[in-house]
Design an enzyme around this catalytic site. Sequence first.
Site, PDB file in Angstrom:
ATOM      1  N   ASP A   1       0.942  -1.190   0.050  1.00 59.09           N
ATOM      2  CA  ASP A   1      -0.112  -0.025   0.110  1.00 59.09           C
ATOM      3  C   ASP A   1       0.907   1.171  -0.008  1.00 59.09           C
ATOM      4  OD1 ASP A   1       0.934   0.571   2.566  1.00 59.09           O
ATOM      5  OD2 ASP A   1      -1.105   0.167   3.396  1.00 59.09           O
TER       6      ASP A   1
ATOM      7  N   ASP B   1      -8.492  -7.095   0.732  1.00 58.02           N
ATOM      8  CA  ASP B   1      -7.575  -7.188   1.814  1.00 58.02           C
ATOM      9  C   ASP B   1      -8.173  -6.682   2.933  1.00 58.02           C
ATOM     10  OD1 ASP B   1      -5.883  -4.655   3.008  1.00 58.02           O
ATOM     11  OD2 ASP B   1      -7.056  -4.455   1.120  1.00 58.02           O
TER      12      ASP B   1
ATOM     13  N   HIS C   1      -6.734 -20.328  10.907  1.00 62.05           N
ATOM     14  CA  HIS C   1      -8.319 -20.851  10.647  1.00 62.05           C
ATOM     15  C   HIS C   1      -8.968 -19.754   9.660  1.00 62.05           C
ATOM     16  CE1 HIS C   1     -12.435 -21.958  10.480  1.00 62.05           C
ATOM     17  NE2 HIS C   1     -12.954 -20.770  11.229  1.00 62.05           N
TER      18      HIS C   1
END
Length: 379
Positions: A95, A274, A343
């Site tokens: 970024d 994102d 996870h």
Amino acid sequence: MAALTFTLNGQDKQSKARAGTIVTDHGEISTPIFMPVGTVGSVKAVTQQQLKDEVQAQIILGNTYHLYLRPGTDVLEKAGGLHRFNGWDKPILTDSGGFQVFSLSAQRKINEEGVVFRSHIDGSKHLFTPEKVMDIQRLIGGDIVMAFDECPPGGSDYAYAKNSMELTHRWLNRCWDHFHQTPDRYGYTQNLFPIVQGGVHPDLRKASCDFVSSKDAVGNAIGGLSVGEPLDKMYEICALCCEHLPESKPRYLMGVGTPWNILQCIGMGVDMFDCVMPTRNGRNAMLFTSEGVVNIDNKKWEYDFSPLDEGIGEGVSTYYSKAYVRHLFKSGEYLGLIIASIHNLAFYLWLVGEARRHILAGTFASWQVTMIEKLQRRL
């Protein structure tokens, strides 16, 4: 060395959702895609090996502002760029530091030249200009680098949003000129994405899309959403931007969001996402699953020996039980944060992979409705 390319592989007939392939010198990316955020060159609580093997990430992010301050561009340049420094050999997007203009508002001053920051580490003063931000990103070594922009707060009035957008456009011109006057670093092609701004004002957003599109960049980003505006406004502006940005280029919606946000925006034509949410929420005991949201801290999971999520394939999600991960959180064990982070990231990558599969199969629209309803349930 070749510039980034984007190929459309299929489009859903009942929505704007599309599946594509981005090719960079560090590998291919199947879209729609979620990109884990590695702010300081690492995704919190997750190793690069786990990102590849467990999460199956195809691209990660680095943050220009944070990497510039620490470890610094001298270290990164001597290392041969961020890929060699952190051992990630797939694509990296950096970024521009523009979001810090928004999020560190108490520590910066904006003017035509650029932004004066005070470091959150030691209070030292730093000037970020569009040209300097291009140089920093070249040195970090992103495959995709972002133009320097100002990200206005979600509730910005028309006058502020217009002035901010026009400043972003002037900065884009400077970024564009400087980027194309400087060489790629480290032996591979670096690619510049402009950023659309304009707050929640449709005419400004359309004007910004037109200006950004005129650059004919290899990809484009939609910034300044999920920064405090109402959800319906976010969706309205996202849809409008997708309508006015080129179909032949990837569209990147910056900083969004929840699993249901992502599915909704895939349906509008967004290709890249994102967000820090999967790791940040994971470290705070919130798990996203294919059946809904789990607060693993709750007592109801104390005797639940079923896997975290049986629906998303092999890995930590099927290896560990809810009861065990709850025990780790209750015991203050770092392993709980690691498992939850892996996870959640694996779930996000599974979700965009399923979206792609349904787009190519022509079943996305009906699957999206059912899935969003499931994802928002609190279990």
